[in-house]
Write an enzyme that holds these catalytic residues in place. Sequence first.
Site, PDB file in Angstrom:
ATOM      1  N   ASN A  10      -6.853 -25.543 -22.065  1.00 29.09           N
ATOM      2  CA  ASN A  10      -5.797 -25.386 -22.825  1.00 29.09           C
ATOM      3  C   ASN A  10      -4.659 -24.742 -21.732  1.00 29.09           C
ATOM      4  OD1 ASN A  10      -3.824 -23.978 -24.292  1.00 29.09           O
ATOM      5  ND2 ASN A  10      -5.281 -22.668 -25.665  1.00 29.09           N
ATOM      6  N   LYS A  12      -2.020 -23.818 -22.229  1.00 31.92           N
ATOM      7  CA  LYS A  12      -0.733 -22.773 -22.780  1.00 31.92           C
ATOM      8  C   LYS A  12       0.652 -23.047 -22.293  1.00 31.92           C
ATOM      9  CE  LYS A  12      -4.873 -19.674 -23.691  1.00 31.92           C
ATOM     10  NZ  LYS A  12      -5.304 -18.376 -23.721  1.00 31.92           N
ATOM     11  N   HIS A  93      -5.235 -21.767 -32.840  1.00 35.00           N
ATOM     12  CA  HIS A  93      -5.319 -20.577 -31.748  1.00 35.00           C
ATOM     13  C   HIS A  93      -4.979 -19.223 -32.144  1.00 35.00           C
ATOM     14  CE1 HIS A  93      -5.304 -18.938 -27.955  1.00 35.00           C
ATOM     15  NE2 HIS A  93      -6.197 -19.850 -27.540  1.00 35.00           N
ATOM     16  N   GLU A 163     -13.491 -18.056 -30.637  1.00 37.03           N
ATOM     17  CA  GLU A 163     -12.852 -17.369 -29.264  1.00 37.03           C
ATOM     18  C   GLU A 163     -12.439 -16.069 -29.779  1.00 37.03           C
ATOM     19  OE1 GLU A 163     -10.417 -20.251 -26.850  1.00 37.03           O
ATOM     20  OE2 GLU A 163      -9.381 -20.074 -28.494  1.00 37.03           O
ATOM     21  N   GLY A 169      -8.475 -14.242 -21.958  1.00 39.53           N
ATOM     22  CA  GLY A 169      -7.570 -13.845 -20.936  1.00 39.53           C
ATOM     23  C   GLY A 169      -7.794 -12.567 -20.295  1.00 39.53           C
ATOM     24  N   SER A 209     -12.287 -16.157 -21.518  1.00 35.81           N
ATOM     25  CA  SER A 209     -12.684 -15.991 -20.274  1.00 35.81           C
ATOM     26  C   SER A 209     -13.959 -16.783 -19.904  1.00 35.81           C
ATOM     27  CB  SER A 209     -12.848 -14.373 -20.110  1.00 35.81           C
ATOM     28  OG  SER A 209     -11.695 -13.583 -20.308  1.00 35.81           O
TER      29      SER A 209
HETATM   30  P1  PGA Z   1      -8.971 -17.786 -21.424  1.00 31.90           P
HETATM   31  O1  PGA Z   1      -8.321 -18.647 -22.703  1.00 31.90           O
HETATM   32  O2  PGA Z   1      -9.939 -18.819 -20.923  1.00 31.90           O
HETATM   33  O3  PGA Z   1      -7.869 -17.944 -20.511  1.00 31.90           O
HETATM   34  O4  PGA Z   1      -9.703 -16.617 -21.762  1.00 31.90           O
HETATM   35  C1  PGA Z   1      -9.122 -19.112 -23.725  1.00 31.90           C
HETATM   36  C2  PGA Z   1      -8.244 -19.621 -24.716  1.00 31.90           C
HETATM   37  O5  PGA Z   1      -7.365 -19.102 -25.090  1.00 31.90           O
HETATM   38  O6  PGA Z   1      -8.484 -21.014 -25.125  1.00 31.90           O
END
Ligand code: PGA
Length: 248
Positions: A10, A12, A93, A163, A169, A209
């Site tokens: 993803n 983003k 999400h 998640e 993040g 993460s």
């Molecule tokens: P991240 O994001 O791997 O940067 O923690 C995961 C997500 O939001 O799909």
Amino acid sequence: MARRMLVAGNWKMHGVGSDLGEITAISMAAETENGVDVAICVPFTLIERAVAAAPGFAIGAQDVHPAANGAHTGDISAAMLAEVGAKLVIVGHSERRQAHHEGNAETAAKADAALAGGLDVVVCCGETLEVREAGEAVETVCDQIIASLPGSVDPSRMALAYEPIWAIGTGKVARPSDVAEMHAAIRARIAKEHGPEIAAQMRILYGGSVKGENAAELFAMEDVDGALVGGASLTADQFVPIINAAKN
Ligand code: PGA
């Protein structure tokens, strides 16, 4: 029937034309992993170019409007995404739920629209830190995911992503025992609402993460069928080790 692992990136709000080389590199690495499905969900502006940069590789979007068309300034329809080559879309999400106040019913409507438009869907769920600390995570997340599912629950066209919001993040990964508990609870709830056969086929991804260093431990769990990866999906150097971990 064993579930195939799915590792979905993803991006983003990251990525411009000069980043397309990463998609090409990731797609080439993914080609050699026959047992693992790999996809990357990019910003709308990159979809068509990402498809061209990685022929045959699954490129997706990160949002879709529930309606087929209409007066919805700034939104995008499933048909528009499919026309430029998207194969899947993420719905629900937590960043959409929090920043754009999208609820379960809207998420379900988006999933319906995506499926009707020929896109596969990744339906996301996850709890806040407050909910986790109050001991209500499992019930909250199971309720959330059931209310966010499309009318037609077809495991060949969709995956779920658990998640925990506090793990996205932040570098914090949920404890293995908590991930195992949540994924098993989600599967049990799907079985209760939609039958054991659908539950057994449904892929449940973990997100929050995920990195090359922690992927293998997550993927070793019985009910973890892959990952939804944010930050570590932006470069082949970081994403390919996660794909490799899914293979093993
Ligand atoms: P991240 O994001 O791997 O940067 O923690 C995961 C997500 O939001 O799909």
